[in-house]
Design a protein around this motif. Structure first.
Motif, short mmCIF file in Angstrom:
data_model
loop_
_atom_site.label_atom_id
_atom_site.label_comp_id
_atom_site.label_asym_id
_atom_site.label_seq_id
_atom_site.Cartn_x
_atom_site.Cartn_y
_atom_site.Cartn_z
N UNK A 26 32.92 1.09 -34.03
CA UNK A 26 31.69 1.88 -33.98
C UNK A 26 30.56 0.86 -34.18
N UNK A 27 29.68 0.75 -33.20
CA UNK A 27 28.53 -0.16 -33.34
C UNK A 27 27.28 0.68 -33.52
N UNK A 28 26.47 0.32 -34.51
CA UNK A 28 25.26 1.09 -34.83
C UNK A 28 24.08 0.13 -34.90
N UNK A 29 23.02 0.46 -34.18
CA UNK A 29 21.82 -0.38 -34.27
C UNK A 29 20.95 -0.24 -33.04
N UNK A 30 19.82 -0.95 -33.01
CA UNK A 30 18.88 -0.82 -31.89
C UNK A 30 19.35 -1.56 -30.64
N UNK A 31 18.90 -1.06 -29.49
CA UNK A 31 19.07 -1.80 -28.23
C UNK A 31 20.47 -1.80 -27.65
N UNK A 32 21.37 -1.00 -28.20
CA UNK A 32 22.77 -1.09 -27.74
C UNK A 32 22.95 -0.58 -26.32
N UNK A 33 22.10 0.37 -25.88
CA UNK A 33 22.29 0.86 -24.51
C UNK A 33 21.99 -0.24 -23.49
N UNK A 34 21.08 -1.17 -23.84
CA UNK A 34 20.81 -2.28 -22.92
C UNK A 34 22.03 -3.19 -22.80
N UNK A 35 22.88 -3.19 -23.82
CA UNK A 35 24.07 -4.06 -23.83
C UNK A 35 25.34 -3.30 -23.46
N UNK A 36 25.17 -2.01 -23.07
CA UNK A 36 26.37 -1.16 -22.87
C UNK A 36 27.28 -1.76 -21.79
N UNK A 37 26.69 -2.28 -20.72
CA UNK A 37 27.50 -2.80 -19.62
C UNK A 37 28.36 -3.96 -20.08
N UNK A 38 27.70 -4.92 -20.71
CA UNK A 38 28.42 -6.11 -21.18
C UNK A 38 29.55 -5.74 -22.15
N UNK A 39 29.23 -4.81 -23.06
CA UNK A 39 30.23 -4.45 -24.08
C UNK A 39 31.39 -3.64 -23.48
N UNK A 40 31.08 -2.79 -22.51
CA UNK A 40 32.16 -1.99 -21.90
C UNK A 40 32.96 -2.86 -20.93
N UNK A 41 32.29 -3.75 -20.23
CA UNK A 41 33.00 -4.61 -19.26
C UNK A 41 34.01 -5.51 -19.98
N UNK A 42 33.75 -5.84 -21.24
CA UNK A 42 34.72 -6.65 -21.99
C UNK A 42 36.03 -5.89 -22.16
N UNK A 43 35.93 -4.55 -22.25
CA UNK A 43 37.13 -3.72 -22.45
C UNK A 43 37.77 -3.33 -21.11
N UNK A 44 36.93 -3.05 -20.09
CA UNK A 44 37.43 -2.59 -18.78
C UNK A 44 36.64 -3.28 -17.66
N UNK A 45 36.90 -4.57 -17.42
CA UNK A 45 36.14 -5.27 -16.39
C UNK A 45 36.28 -4.59 -15.03
N UNK A 46 35.16 -4.42 -14.34
CA UNK A 46 35.19 -3.89 -12.97
C UNK A 46 35.43 -2.39 -12.87
N UNK A 47 35.43 -1.67 -13.98
CA UNK A 47 35.81 -0.24 -13.95
C UNK A 47 34.75 0.62 -13.26
N UNK A 48 35.22 1.73 -12.69
CA UNK A 48 34.30 2.83 -12.35
C UNK A 48 34.04 3.59 -13.64
#
Ligand SMILES: NC(=O)c1ccc[n+]([C@@H]2O[C@H](COP(=O)([O-])OP(=O)(O)OC[C@H]3O[C@@H](n4cnc5c(N)ncnc54)[C@H](O)[C@@H]3O)[C@@H](O)[C@H]2O)c1
Ligand SMILES: O=C(O)C(=O)C[C@@H](O)[C@H](O)[C@H](O)COP(=O)(O)O
Ligand SMILES: [Zn+2]
Length: 379
Positions: A26-48
Motif C-alpha cells: 500500500x503506497x500513500x502520499x502525493x503525486x502517485x497517480x503521475x507514477x502509476x504507469x511506472x509502478x504498475x509496469x514493474x508488476x505487469x510490463x506491457x499489460x492492457x
C-alpha cells in the motif's frame, strides 16, 4: 516492489499486507497517480489495463492516470460508470464485465479500480469473476477508499436482499493511494470516510481515538495529520487482514457499526440520503449505546463517541437521516441478512469501552428489538 523509488520519495509511506504469495504494498502520499504507469509496469510490463472509474472521478483524475499508463508502455481502456452506491448492482456489474471483455483484458492483464469504494468493490468483483480471475490494482480516490475499502480484498455488489450480499474475496496486487486526489473530494464525502477512520480508534486503539479528538480539524485540512490518519488506518486494517483474511475470526471487528449501518443503508434504498460512512457513524453510535444499555460500557463512553462524530458533522441517530426508513420489524429483517448471522444467531460488534470492541455472538433479538424501539422513540 523496488525500494529505490521510495528512498527517492521520502514523502511516500509504504505498508505491506502480509498474505504470503498474495502479499501486496500500500503506497500513500502525493503525486502517485503521475507514477502509476511506472509502478504498475514493474508488476505487469506491457499489460492492457481496464480502468474502471466513475464519472466524477473520470472528469478529475482519469487523464492523469491514462497518460501515466501510456508513458510506461501500458494500454489503458476506460470503463466509466455512474457515481454512487446504486452502481454496485447486477446490471452495472454486467456492463463492466462486458466492457472489460470487449477490451480483451486477458488473464495476464489488469483491472485498475480508480475511484471510491463503490468503484473499488465493483471493479474488484469484476476482476475476480473475469475469465475466473484477473489481477487488479486499487487506486482509491476517496478518504473512505484510502483508509478502508482498497485494502483487504472484500469485493462485491448489493442485492435487493441487502448490502454486499454477492461478492468474492479477491486481493489487489497493489494499492496506490494518491493523497492529492483528496483535494477534489466533496466535504460530505470526506466526512463520511472519516467515520471509518474513527472506527479504527474505537475498535482497539483508544490513543488514536484521543488523537483524532484533538487533531480532527488538521485531518480535514490536509497535510501531515491527514497522511498520518490514513497510514494509521491502513496499518490497522493490514494487520487484521493478514491474520484473518476471510473473516473467520477477528476481522469481523472491522464491522463495528456495520450491522446497524448496512440495515439503514438498505432501508434508505442505497441512495444519497445516507452514504455508507454516514450509516457507519450512526451504526457505531448505536453499537456504543446498545453496549451501554447492556451494561458493557459506560454511558460516558457512548456519549463521548457520539459527541466526536457529531462534532465533525456526522449523523449519530436514526432521526438524523432524512426521509422515511423501515419500521423496527423491517430493520430486524434487514439485520437478519447480515453475513455475520450464523444459523439465525445475531452477531454484533459491541464494546466494553473506547478501543475495547469485541465480537458478541448470539445477541438476544428481543433486546435488540427493544433497543431499536427506544432509539426510534428518543428525541
Ligand atoms: N471492500 C471493503 O472493504 C469496503 C470497506 C468500506 C466501504 N466499502 C464500500 O465502499 C463504498 C463507499 O465508498 P465511498 O465512500 O468512497 O463512496 P463512492 O465510491 O460512492 O465515492 C463517493 C463519491 O465521491 C466521488 N469521488 C470519489 N473520489 C473523488 C475525488 N477524488 N474527487 C471528486 N469526487 C470523488 C464519487 O464519484 C462519489 O460520488 C460502499 O459501497 C461501501 O460498502 C467497502
Ligand atoms: O474489510 C472489512 O472486513 C470490513 O468489514 C470493512 C467495512 O468497512 C466494509 O464496509 C465492508 O465492506 C463490510 O463488509 P461486509 O462483509 O459486512 O459486507
Ligand atoms: Zn465500511
Amino acid at each position: 516492489m523496488s525500494h529505490v523509488a521510495e528512498e527517492l520519495r521520502p514523502d511516500i509511506t509504504r505498508l505491506n499486507v502480509g498474505l504470503g504469495e498474495r502479499a501486496y504494498d500500500i503506497l500513500i502520499g502525493p503525486g502517485l497517480f503521475h507514477e502509476a504507469g511506472e509502478r504498475i509496469a514493474r508488476l505487469r510490463p506491457g499489460a492492457r489495463v481496464g480502468i474502471v472509474t466513475d464519472r466524477h472521478v473520470a472528469e478529475r483524475h482519469l487523464a492523469t492516470v491514462e497518460a501515466a499508463l501510456r508513458a510506461a508502455g501500458l494500454t489503458p481502456t476506460p470503463v466509466i460508470v455512474e457515481p454512487g452506491e446504486k452502481s454496485k448492482c447486477f446490471r452495472v456489474f454486467e456492463e463492466v464485465v462486458d466492457a472489460l471483455l470487449a477490451a480483451r483484458i486477458e488473464r495476464r492483464d489488469l483491472v485498475l479500480a480508480l475511484g471510491g469504494g463503490v468503484v473499488g468493490d465493483l471493479a474488484g468483483f469484476a476482476a475476480a469473476a473475469l475469465r475466473r480471475g484477473v489481477d487488479f490494482v486499487q487506486a482509491p480516490t476517496s478518504l473512505l477508499a484510502q483508509v478502508d475499502s482498497s485494502v483487504g480484498g472484500k469485493t462485491g455488489i448489493n442485492s435487493r436482499h441487502g448490502k454486499n450480499l454477492v461478492g468474492a474475496f479477491h486481493q489487489p496486487i497493489l494499492v496506490l493511494a494518491d493523497s492529492d486526489a483528496l483535494d477534489t473530494l466533496p466535504l460530505r464525502e470526506f466526512r463520511a470516510g472519516y467515520a471509518e477512520v474513527a472506527k479504527y480508534g474505537l475498535i482497539d486503539n483508544a490513543p488514536f481515538f484521543g488523537w483524532l479528538e484533538r487533531k480532527w480539524q488538521e485531518v480535514f485540512e490536509g497535510g501531515p495529520a491527514r497522511i498520518e490518519a490514513i497510514a494509521t488506518s491502513c496499518a490497522s486494517k493490514a494487520a487484521v487482514v493478514s491474520r484473518d483474511e476471510k473473516e473467520t475470526g477477528d476481522r469481523a471487528l472491522l464491522n463495528l457499526g456495520h450491522t446497524f449501518g448496512h440495515a439503514l443503508e438498505a432501508g434508505a434504498g442505497f441512495s444519497q440520503r445516507l452514504l455508507h460512512g454516514e450509516a457507519v457513524a450512526v451504526g457505531m453510535a448505536q453499537a456504543f449505546r446498545f453496549s451501554a444499555r447492556q451494561g458493557l460500557c459506560t454511558q460516558a463512553d457512548a456519549v463521548r463517541v457520539a459527541t466526536h462524530l457529531k462534532t465533525v458533522g456526522l449523523p449519530t441517530r436514526i432521526q438524523d437521516i432524512p426521509g422515511d426508513l423501515p419500521d423496527t420489524d423491517g430493520l430486524m429483517d434487514l439485520i437478519a441478512q447480515d453475513k455475520k448471522v450464523s444459523r439465525g444467531a445475531l452477531t454484533f460488534i459491541l464494546a466494553r469501552g473506547i478501543g475495547r470492541s469485541f465480537i458478541a455472538r448470539d445477541v438476544d433479538p428481543a433486546e435488540l428489538r427493544a433497543f431499536l424501539e427506544a432509539e426510534r422513540a428518543a428525541i
